[in-house]
Design an enzyme around this catalytic site. Structure first.
Site, mmCIF file in Angstrom:
data_model
loop_
_atom_site.group_PDB
_atom_site.id
_atom_site.type_symbol
_atom_site.label_atom_id
_atom_site.label_comp_id
_atom_site.label_asym_id
_atom_site.label_seq_id
_atom_site.Cartn_x
_atom_site.Cartn_y
_atom_site.Cartn_z
ATOM 1 N N TYR A 18 0.837 -1.200 0.000
ATOM 2 C CA TYR A 18 0.000 0.000 0.000
ATOM 3 C C TYR A 18 0.874 1.252 0.000
ATOM 4 C CZ TYR A 18 -3.413 3.488 1.450
ATOM 5 O OH TYR A 18 -4.191 4.613 1.527
ATOM 6 N N HIS A 22 1.111 4.113 -2.874
ATOM 7 C CA HIS A 22 0.803 5.506 -2.568
ATOM 8 C C HIS A 22 1.986 6.412 -2.844
ATOM 9 C CE1 HIS A 22 -2.865 7.357 -1.117
ATOM 10 N NE2 HIS A 22 -3.299 6.139 -0.880
ATOM 11 N N TYR A 41 -4.770 16.221 3.607
ATOM 12 C CA TYR A 41 -5.266 14.840 3.572
ATOM 13 C C TYR A 41 -4.201 13.929 4.149
ATOM 14 C CZ TYR A 41 -7.553 10.696 1.472
ATOM 15 O OH TYR A 41 -8.196 9.490 1.260
ATOM 16 N N TRP A 77 -8.718 3.586 -7.388
ATOM 17 C CA TRP A 77 -9.447 2.501 -6.729
ATOM 18 C C TRP A 77 -9.092 1.161 -7.344
ATOM 19 C CZ3 TRP A 77 -14.888 5.132 -6.947
ATOM 20 C CH2 TRP A 77 -14.947 6.154 -5.998
#
Length: 104
Positions: A18, A22, A41, A77
């Site tokens: 992950y 990212h 964020y 996604w």
């Protein structure tokens, strides 16, 4: 401005992958978020539960509700679908969190 938070589910053992995905995020993606009114964020990992806790601050005139229609968001996604839990339509499972305390 308003700050909101939500939880997402990372599949067990996928935190390194992950982070790698990212870190390689597409150049236009942060700009798209900013244009929609997202000012700050953050995504944090609860190592024990593999929950991703996200918080963001958005401007009063945000347009975040349009983000799911953006091809770049759908691509993101899709990129994460094998390491996170998703809804039937491909969106990442996101559960809102309730603010219980705020010290300013």
């Amino acid at each position: 401005m308003e700050t909101i938070a939500f939880r997402m589910n990372l599949r067990h053992g996928q935190s390194t992958e992950y982070k790698k995905r990212h870190d390689g995020i597409w150049g236009e993606f942060p700009d798209l978020r900013r244009q929609s009114g997202v000012i700050d964020y953050r995504i944090l990992l609860d190592e024990e539960t593999q929950h991703l806790i996200a918080s963001l601050t958005r401007a009063d005139n945000y347009t975040m509700e349009r983000l799911p229609l953006e091809p770049m968001v759908r691509k993101g996604w899709s990129c994460m679908a094998d390491i996170m839990t998703c809804e039937a339509d491909g969106t990442l499972v996101q559960r809102p969190l309730t603010l219980m305390f705020h010290l300013n």
